[in-house]
Scaffold this motif. Structure first.
Motif, PDB file in Angstrom:
ATOM      1  N   GLY A 142      40.116  45.944  61.466  1.00  0.00           N
ATOM      2  CA  GLY A 142      40.535  46.222  60.096  1.00  0.00           C
ATOM      3  C   GLY A 142      41.969  46.725  60.062  1.00  0.00           C
ATOM      4  O   GLY A 142      42.793  46.246  59.280  1.00  0.00           O
ATOM      5  N   LEU A 143      42.292  47.654  60.952  1.00  0.00           N
ATOM      6  CA  LEU A 143      43.642  48.234  60.942  1.00  0.00           C
ATOM      7  C   LEU A 143      44.678  47.248  61.502  1.00  0.00           C
ATOM      8  O   LEU A 143      45.783  47.148  60.973  1.00  0.00           O
ATOM      9  N   LEU A 144      44.301  46.511  62.559  1.00  0.00           N
ATOM     10  CA  LEU A 144      45.227  45.501  63.098  1.00  0.00           C
ATOM     11  C   LEU A 144      45.519  44.415  62.067  1.00  0.00           C
ATOM     12  O   LEU A 144      46.641  43.899  61.988  1.00  0.00           O
ATOM     13  N   GLY A 145      44.506  44.073  61.280  1.00  0.00           N
ATOM     14  CA  GLY A 145      44.695  43.048  60.255  1.00  0.00           C
ATOM     15  C   GLY A 145      45.713  43.464  59.214  1.00  0.00           C
ATOM     16  O   GLY A 145      46.316  42.611  58.553  1.00  0.00           O
ATOM     17  N   LEU A 146      45.936  44.773  59.103  1.00  0.00           N
ATOM     18  CA  LEU A 146      46.949  45.251  58.161  1.00  0.00           C
ATOM     19  C   LEU A 146      48.358  44.811  58.566  1.00  0.00           C
ATOM     20  O   LEU A 146      49.298  44.964  57.782  1.00  0.00           O
ATOM     21  N   ALA A 147      48.508  44.279  59.763  1.00  0.00           N
ATOM     22  CA  ALA A 147      49.807  43.700  60.167  1.00  0.00           C
ATOM     23  C   ALA A 147      50.235  42.612  59.176  1.00  0.00           C
ATOM     24  O   ALA A 147      51.426  42.342  59.021  1.00  0.00           O
ATOM     25  N   LEU A 148      49.262  42.010  58.496  1.00  0.00           N
ATOM     26  CA  LEU A 148      49.607  40.969  57.531  1.00  0.00           C
ATOM     27  C   LEU A 148      50.364  41.500  56.326  1.00  0.00           C
ATOM     28  O   LEU A 148      50.866  40.707  55.513  1.00  0.00           O
ATOM     29  N   GLY A 232      43.425  40.849  48.106  1.00  0.00           N
ATOM     30  CA  GLY A 232      44.026  40.052  47.039  1.00  0.00           C
ATOM     31  C   GLY A 232      45.550  40.161  47.040  1.00  0.00           C
ATOM     32  O   GLY A 232      46.255  39.163  46.847  1.00  0.00           O
ATOM     33  N   ALA A 233      46.050  41.364  47.274  1.00  0.00           N
ATOM     34  CA  ALA A 233      47.500  41.567  47.315  1.00  0.00           C
ATOM     35  C   ALA A 233      48.125  40.780  48.465  1.00  0.00           C
ATOM     36  O   ALA A 233      49.200  40.177  48.318  1.00  0.00           O
ATOM     37  N   LEU A 234      47.449  40.757  49.610  1.00  0.00           N
ATOM     38  CA  LEU A 234      47.951  39.972  50.746  1.00  0.00           C
ATOM     39  C   LEU A 234      47.973  38.492  50.401  1.00  0.00           C
ATOM     40  O   LEU A 234      48.919  37.778  50.741  1.00  0.00           O
ATOM     41  N   PHE A 279      47.585  37.391  62.343  1.00  0.00           N
ATOM     42  CA  PHE A 279      46.759  36.179  62.375  1.00  0.00           C
ATOM     43  C   PHE A 279      45.602  36.360  63.352  1.00  0.00           C
ATOM     44  O   PHE A 279      44.451  36.012  63.062  1.00  0.00           O
ATOM     45  N   PHE A 280      45.919  36.878  64.529  1.00  0.00           N
ATOM     46  CA  PHE A 280      44.885  37.063  65.545  1.00  0.00           C
ATOM     47  C   PHE A 280      43.811  38.025  65.033  1.00  0.00           C
ATOM     48  O   PHE A 280      42.615  37.743  65.111  1.00  0.00           O
TER      49      PHE A 280
END
Lengths: 409, 152
Positions: A142-148, A232-234, A279-280
């Motif tokens: 979840g936190l790594l995905g915030l890289a987006l 949604g914001a992403l 992405f990963f």
């Protein structure tokens, strides 16, 4: 601190639901072809999934039982079986695409062909599901995905005319060169991408895994109100980047590499590294979500012990379903099927299957026998009823539009 | 499994298969107009690939993007343009007038695909093909002109 980290379930669900491999490409493609003329669909989708997930999470929190368990009990095994088959099919298609998506993300970083990486990615997904604790898994990915969030940074740096963006987003229309049926096909696809059933199965089952009870109803609400709007914001940020970089050049988006390009063009090497990490994480998170959802749906329907909170030996059939699903997903991926096309089809089929999942949740969420004094409020029911109509219309129109527009071509 | 259950499964599989085929296959061109439309669409797809590579190379020149990403992205663009050309060339021209459209489209799109191949080779050797930028931009203009004129 622990309370703040509990929103990571919602964040992971949203990352895996809103920006999985198909959504990443679909949002960029919509931005490239339609600019901001479909931004309203993302907003409608966010409100819909917030409503849907809140109901589903509330049901799971109060009953401490899984969705399919309740649907089978409340609406009968035959209805629940139809629901299970449709939902499992869509979830499995998405799992195929996500495992391949992990390999595609790694290919961009290593230039090793994704087909060679695919079996390893399948094994990694299975090991994480098997070995890693639920809350650790949810926090890391979840936190790594915030890289987006790098897309939001890139969108800001690209400096579009924000008043023109707002005007177009609030006064949508069909751009020159695009047909009305294609416009509505992509509208349904974006809506289906926002409200995929597996998001809800994962979120509600995750609530039981986390041991939420009546005292966690506010945590449930915080999760949906933080996680899904973030997703949604992403989506809107990805759409903006594509609209600014690709639309003026007439570029259509078919590959993950193109999705990353606006970030690379604006923020350079560092931006590219961050987006590839994103992405990963997003595809891995989505693979975990869909893999677990496969197990959740089948085990809950048949009444088997399910969940990572049990030792694997005590939930053997649950883990067996997940293992078989991952193996089959890798096998399908190795047939060289285009994973992005697979997930784009799964998004549309998701819209078709959505009423089968949404309606039972709505029924249970209004049943005082299960919910006590926490049944839906009048406002919630009014909104939920509107969305039921929208969902049925989208489900009815999805396949004919797919045929008429040749899947948006 | 009883007969009714088996029949339902067969119907589902029978419906799903043709559905996927229906949306993914490119049909024949029965008229010169539809053939020209396919030619224009092919030129547009190839132009999208060329423009993608233009943006890639410009970004690589400015930011020194890593080779794995650059070479993978250029290769994908080349594959797309090549697939568009192959798909177009497999369509039977309906008349001798469409033969001219076919040869012109094959020539222009084929040149673009060759250029993209050169870019891919250069990128795989660790070198951003900046020297190809002027030719890539010219190819994009030719493809745009082809798409606009072939449907007239």
């Amino acid at each position: 601190m622990r309370k703040y980290l509990e929103v990571t379930l919602g964040v992971l669900t949203a990352i895996g639901g809103f920006v999985d491999i198909g959504d990443l490409v679909a949002n960029a493609e919509v931005g490239a072809r339609f600019r901001w003329n479909l931004a309203w669909v993302v907003v409608v989708g966010v409100v819909g999934i917030v409503l849907f997930a809140e109901m589903s999470g509330r049901v799971a929190t109060l009953t401490e039982r899984g969705t399919f368990d309740l649907v089978r009990e409340r609406l009968g095994p035959r209805f629940a079986l139809g629901n299970l088959l449709a939902s499992f099919f869509v979830t499995f298609l998405t799992l195929v695409a996500e495992v391949a998506g992990i390999a595609l993300a790694l290919e961009l970083a290593t230039s090793v062909n994704h087909l060679l990486l695919l079996p390893t990615c399948g094994v990694l997904v299975w090991i994480v599901i098997w070995k890693v604790k639920f809350d650790s898994m949810e926090r890391v990915f979840g936190l790594l995905g915030l890289a987006l969030v790098v897309f939001a940074v890139a969108a800001w740096r690209l400096g579009p005319d924000w008043s023109a963006v707002l005007h177009q987003a609030t006064h949508p229309g069909v751009p020159d060169g695009e047909g009305t049926p294609t416009y509505w096909y992509y509208a349904i696809a974006l809506f289906g991408a926002a409200m995929t059933p597996y998001e809800v199965f994962f979120f509600s089952s995750g609530a039981v895994e986390e041991g939420w009870d009546r005292t966690d109803l506010m945590v449930n609400r915080a999760n949906v109100l933080v996680g899904f709007p973030l997703g949604g914001a992403l989506s809107l940020a990805i759409m903006t980047c594509a609209a600014v970089v690709f639309a003026p050049r007439g570029i259509t988006v078919d590959h993950l590499s193109q999705v990353a390009l606006p970030v690379a063009a604006t923020l350079g090497r560092l931006g590219l590294v961050v987006v590839l990490i994103g992405f990963f994480a997003a595809t891995f998170g989505a693979a975990l979500e869909t893999g677990l959802s496969s197990g959740y749906t089948v085990a809950q329907y048949f009444g088997w012990p399910w969940g990572k909170r049990y030792r694997p030996v005590d939930a053997a059939r649950f883990h067996a379903v997940i293992l078989v699903a991952i193996l089959l997903a890798v096998a399908v991926g190795l047939t060289t099927v285009d994973p992005i096309k697979v997930t784009e089809y799964s998004i549309v089929f998701s819209a078709v299957a959505l009423p089968l999942t949404y309606f039972p949740i709505l029924v249970v969420a209004n049943d005082p026998q299960y919910m006590g004094d926490r049944v839906n409020s009048r406002l919630t029911n009014a909104l939920a009823s509107v969305y039921l109509v929208v969902i049925v219309v989208a489900a009815t129109a999805a396949i004919p539009l797919m045929i008429a527009t040749k899947a948006g071509m | 499994m009883n007969v009714r259950c088996a029949a339902r499964r067969l119907v589902a599989a029978t419906l799903l298969g043709p559905l996927v085929i229906l949306v993914s296959c490119s049909g024949p061109a029965r008229t010169d107009a539809s053939f020209s439309s396919k030619a224009a669409s092919t030129a547009d797809q190839a132009r999208s690939s060329v423009e993608t590579v233009v943006v890639l190379v410009e970004s690589a020149d400015r930011h020194h993007l890593p080779e794995p990403y650059l070479s993978t992205a250029i290769a994908e663009a080349e594959d797309d343009a090549g697939a568009a050309l192959t798909g177009f060339e497999s369509v039977q021209p309906p008349s001798s007038r469409s033969d001219l459209v076919r040869s012109r489209t094959s020539e222009v799109v084929g040149d673009a695909v060759d250029l993209l191949a050169q870019a891919r080779i250069s990128a795989r050797r660790g070198h951003a093909p900046v020297e190809l930028l002027p030719e890539l931009r010219r190819a994009s203009v030719r493809l745009d002109s082809l798409a606009a004129n072939v449907e007239r």
